[in-house]
Design a protein around this motif. Structure first.
Motif, PDB file in Angstrom:
ATOM      1  N   ASP A 120       0.818  -1.214   0.000  1.00 52.25           N
ATOM      2  CA  ASP A 120       0.000   0.000   0.000  1.00 52.25           C
ATOM      3  C   ASP A 120       0.855   1.268   0.000  1.00 52.25           C
ATOM      4  O   ASP A 120       0.341   2.356  -0.220  1.00 52.25           O
ATOM      5  CB  ASP A 120      -0.960   0.024   1.201  1.00 52.25           C
ATOM      6  N   GLY A 121       2.155   1.129   0.260  1.00 50.20           N
ATOM      7  CA  GLY A 121       3.045   2.282   0.158  1.00 50.20           C
ATOM      8  C   GLY A 121       2.894   3.308   1.253  1.00 50.20           C
ATOM      9  O   GLY A 121       3.441   4.412   1.154  1.00 50.20           O
ATOM     10  N   ASN A 122       2.169   2.991   2.291  1.00 56.30           N
ATOM     11  CA  ASN A 122       1.932   3.974   3.344  1.00 56.30           C
ATOM     12  C   ASN A 122       3.125   4.146   4.276  1.00 56.30           C
ATOM     13  O   ASN A 122       3.302   5.202   4.866  1.00 56.30           O
ATOM     14  CB  ASN A 122       0.710   3.566   4.182  1.00 56.30           C
ATOM     15  N   ASN A 123       3.916   3.098   4.442  1.00 57.50           N
ATOM     16  CA  ASN A 123       5.007   3.131   5.413  1.00 57.50           C
ATOM     17  C   ASN A 123       6.337   2.861   4.725  1.00 57.50           C
ATOM     18  O   ASN A 123       6.507   1.830   4.088  1.00 57.50           O
ATOM     19  CB  ASN A 123       4.774   2.082   6.513  1.00 57.50           C
ATOM     20  N   SER A 124       7.265   3.826   4.834  1.00 56.76           N
ATOM     21  CA  SER A 124       8.605   3.609   4.295  1.00 56.76           C
ATOM     22  C   SER A 124       9.508   3.141   5.418  1.00 56.76           C
ATOM     23  O   SER A 124       9.259   3.407   6.592  1.00 56.76           O
ATOM     24  CB  SER A 124       9.153   4.906   3.681  1.00 56.76           C
ATOM     25  N   MET A 125      10.571   2.424   5.047  1.00 58.29           N
ATOM     26  CA  MET A 125      11.515   1.921   6.028  1.00 58.29           C
ATOM     27  C   MET A 125      12.872   2.554   5.772  1.00 58.29           C
ATOM     28  O   MET A 125      13.372   2.547   4.635  1.00 58.29           O
ATOM     29  CB  MET A 125      11.606   0.390   5.958  1.00 58.29           C
ATOM     30  N   ASP A 126      13.445   3.132   6.819  1.00 62.28           N
ATOM     31  CA  ASP A 126      14.752   3.775   6.730  1.00 62.28           C
ATOM     32  C   ASP A 126      15.809   2.678   6.789  1.00 62.28           C
ATOM     33  O   ASP A 126      16.144   2.174   7.865  1.00 62.28           O
ATOM     34  CB  ASP A 126      14.894   4.761   7.895  1.00 62.28           C
ATOM     35  N   THR A 127      16.323   2.300   5.624  1.00 63.84           N
ATOM     36  CA  THR A 127      17.192   1.123   5.521  1.00 63.84           C
ATOM     37  C   THR A 127      18.448   1.451   4.731  1.00 63.84           C
ATOM     38  O   THR A 127      18.413   2.237   3.783  1.00 63.84           O
ATOM     39  CB  THR A 127      16.452  -0.031   4.803  1.00 63.84           C
ATOM     40  N   ARG A 128      19.559   0.845   5.134  1.00 63.68           N
ATOM     41  CA  ARG A 128      20.774   0.905   4.331  1.00 63.68           C
ATOM     42  C   ARG A 128      21.428  -0.467   4.329  1.00 63.68           C
ATOM     43  O   ARG A 128      21.215  -1.269   5.236  1.00 63.68           O
ATOM     44  CB  ARG A 128      21.749   1.958   4.862  1.00 63.68           C
ATOM     45  N   ILE A 129      22.201  -0.738   3.277  1.00 60.90           N
ATOM     46  CA  ILE A 129      22.951  -1.990   3.162  1.00 60.90           C
ATOM     47  C   ILE A 129      24.413  -1.688   3.447  1.00 60.90           C
ATOM     48  O   ILE A 129      24.999  -0.780   2.845  1.00 60.90           O
ATOM     49  CB  ILE A 129      22.794  -2.614   1.764  1.00 60.90           C
ATOM     50  N   ALA A 130      24.979  -2.434   4.396  1.00 62.33           N
ATOM     51  CA  ALA A 130      26.364  -2.177   4.807  1.00 62.33           C
ATOM     52  C   ALA A 130      27.220  -3.419   4.614  1.00 62.33           C
ATOM     53  O   ALA A 130      26.849  -4.508   5.060  1.00 62.33           O
ATOM     54  CB  ALA A 130      26.397  -1.746   6.280  1.00 62.33           C
ATOM     55  N   GLU A 131      28.354  -3.261   3.927  1.00 63.68           N
ATOM     56  CA  GLU A 131      29.363  -4.314   3.843  1.00 63.68           C
ATOM     57  C   GLU A 131      30.314  -4.128   5.024  1.00 63.68           C
ATOM     58  O   GLU A 131      30.842  -3.033   5.226  1.00 63.68           O
ATOM     59  CB  GLU A 131      30.130  -4.227   2.527  1.00 63.68           C
ATOM     60  N   HIS A 132      30.524  -5.184   5.800  1.00 66.01           N
ATOM     61  CA  HIS A 132      31.294  -5.017   7.033  1.00 66.01           C
ATOM     62  C   HIS A 132      32.373  -6.097   7.113  1.00 66.01           C
ATOM     63  O   HIS A 132      32.097  -7.279   6.909  1.00 66.01           O
ATOM     64  CB  HIS A 132      30.362  -5.140   8.242  1.00 66.01           C
ATOM     65  N   PRO A 133      33.611  -5.704   7.412  1.00 61.78           N
ATOM     66  CA  PRO A 133      34.658  -6.717   7.598  1.00 61.78           C
ATOM     67  C   PRO A 133      34.395  -7.521   8.868  1.00 61.78           C
ATOM     68  O   PRO A 133      33.530  -7.177   9.678  1.00 61.78           O
ATOM     69  CB  PRO A 133      35.933  -5.875   7.735  1.00 61.78           C
ATOM     70  N   ALA A 134      35.157  -8.586   9.047  1.00 62.68           N
ATOM     71  CA  ALA A 134      35.008  -9.419  10.241  1.00 62.68           C
ATOM     72  C   ALA A 134      35.230  -8.579  11.497  1.00 62.68           C
ATOM     73  O   ALA A 134      36.064  -7.668  11.518  1.00 62.68           O
ATOM     74  CB  ALA A 134      35.996 -10.579  10.189  1.00 62.68           C
ATOM     75  N   PHE A 135      34.457  -8.878  12.537  1.00 65.23           N
ATOM     76  CA  PHE A 135      34.611  -8.168  13.804  1.00 65.23           C
ATOM     77  C   PHE A 135      34.202  -9.078  14.946  1.00 65.23           C
ATOM     78  O   PHE A 135      33.796 -10.230  14.733  1.00 65.23           O
ATOM     79  CB  PHE A 135      33.803  -6.859  13.816  1.00 65.23           C
ATOM     80  N   ARG A 136      34.307  -8.567  16.155  1.00 64.61           N
ATOM     81  CA  ARG A 136      33.928  -9.327  17.337  1.00 64.61           C
ATOM     82  C   ARG A 136      32.878  -8.559  18.121  1.00 64.61           C
ATOM     83  O   ARG A 136      32.906  -7.322  18.170  1.00 64.61           O
ATOM     84  CB  ARG A 136      35.144  -9.565  18.246  1.00 64.61           C
ATOM     85  N   LEU A 137      31.987  -9.307  18.749  1.00 60.97           N
ATOM     86  CA  LEU A 137      31.044  -8.747  19.705  1.00 60.97           C
ATOM     87  C   LEU A 137      31.486  -9.228  21.077  1.00 60.97           C
ATOM     88  O   LEU A 137      31.583 -10.435  21.306  1.00 60.97           O
ATOM     89  CB  LEU A 137      29.629  -9.210  19.396  1.00 60.97           C
ATOM     90  N   VAL A 138      31.798  -8.312  21.970  1.00 59.00           N
ATOM     91  CA  VAL A 138      32.300  -8.696  23.287  1.00 59.00           C
ATOM     92  C   VAL A 138      31.438  -8.062  24.374  1.00 59.00           C
ATOM     93  O   VAL A 138      30.920  -6.954  24.209  1.00 59.00           O
ATOM     94  CB  VAL A 138      33.773  -8.282  23.477  1.00 59.00           C
ATOM     95  N   GLY A 139      31.268  -8.776  25.463  1.00 62.25           N
ATOM     96  CA  GLY A 139      30.461  -8.251  26.559  1.00 62.25           C
ATOM     97  C   GLY A 139      30.074  -9.340  27.529  1.00 62.25           C
ATOM     98  O   GLY A 139      30.807 -10.312  27.727  1.00 62.25           O
TER      99      GLY A 139
END
Length: 288
Positions: A120-139
């Motif tokens: 219906d085109g009523n709602n747009s989504m704020d989106t981007r495509i990102a290429e990302h090198p390898a990384f770590r998630l720590v916590g």
């Protein structure tokens, strides 16, 4: 994707009495089992395995009402014993096969699904495509149950157990995107079954070669492509709505599909009481 899901439903309907090879079927349909299960559960509101069980027990009910041997019916639908079949039957219909045979019911029949895309085109989504090198998630990580709507109290308790010093320490470690403190969900059930366990990590992103302190947990993330969805509003309602919309709106009409990997929420800004927030939702994707 909508056409793929409907072909999946048609295949299930003609193979209800057989073991369904979802991996092979997904490959033949030009997608992956992981993406197929995630899209099915998001759009159908139930795991694929649950839909198959409901449809199978619905068709089996017609045989149960007749005079056939219950063990024979059980074997026909892939159960090794009448007891196992009876448990599955009761879980769907709320009564045993014997009750149905005597009384003719009650029965709870799952209709065959049909997926449709409404644009219906009523709602747009704020989106981007990102290429990302390898990384770590720590916590700091914990195993928690998946909850679809509202605040997850298990995650809230985990975050509350961390001191202010721990949060400051994590912020000092952050040195790559996604920036800031992150809410990471990993090892998620492909069917996205509510109540199933996942690994939740409260942490930050660091470069692939950044040393990880011995007392912190780490998730290694390979290089790849990410779809990044930006959202703002009531927290966590706006974020959860955006998450749902990726399945109902964005993926069915895009050239991308989910790949295995953690999903990441970056909190960019928030009210002091966390009633509202601006977030980025990072989802690992690949070309469909």
């Amino acid at each position: 994707m909508i056409a793929v899901l409907n072909r999946l439903v048609d295949f299930i309907e003609t193979h209800l009495s057989e073991e369904i090879d979802v991996t092979g079927l997904a490959s033949s349909l030009g997608t992956t089992e992981y993406h197929l299960r995630r899209m099915f559960s998001s759009l159908a509101g139930m795991p694929l395995s649950e839909y198959v069980r409901r449809r199978r027990m619905g068709v089996a009910a017609a045989d149960v009402v007749g005079n056939g041997d219950l063990l024979g019916i059980a074997v026909r639908y892939g159960y090794g014993s009448a007891e196992a079949f009876s448990r599955a039957f009761r879980s769907v219909h709320g009564v045993s096969p014997g009750d149905v045979r005597r009384n003719g019911g009650p029965l709870r029949i799952q209709p065959q699904l049909r997926f449709r895309l409404t644009v219906d085109g009523n709602n747009s989504m704020d989106t981007r495509i990102a290429e990302h090198p390898a990384f770590r998630l720590v916590g700091y990580s914990a195993r928690v149950p998946l909850i679809h709507h509202g605040v997850n109290p298990h995650i809230q308790a985990h975050i509350a157990s961390l001191s202010e010093a721990a949060h400051l320490r994590l912020k000092d470690l952050s040195n790559t995107e996604p920036a800031g403190l992150l809410q990471v969900s990993a090892d998620v059930d492909p069917d996205y079954t509510e109540g199933s366990e996942l690994t939740y990590l409260h942490g930050v992103a660091v470069g692939e070669t950044t040393p990880v302190p011995a007392d912190l947990d780490a998730i290694e993330v390979p290089a790849g492509t990410w779809a990044v969805f930006r959202t703002a509003g009531p927290y966590p309602a706006a974020l959860q709505s955006t998450w749902a919309a990726t399945a109902t709106d964005w993926f069915p009409s895009s050239l991308w599909r989910l790949r295995r990997g953690p999903s990441i929420v970056a909190i960019l800004d928030r009210a002091s009481d966390f009633s509202t927030a601006t977030c980025e939702l990072w989802l690992p994707v690949e070309r469909a």
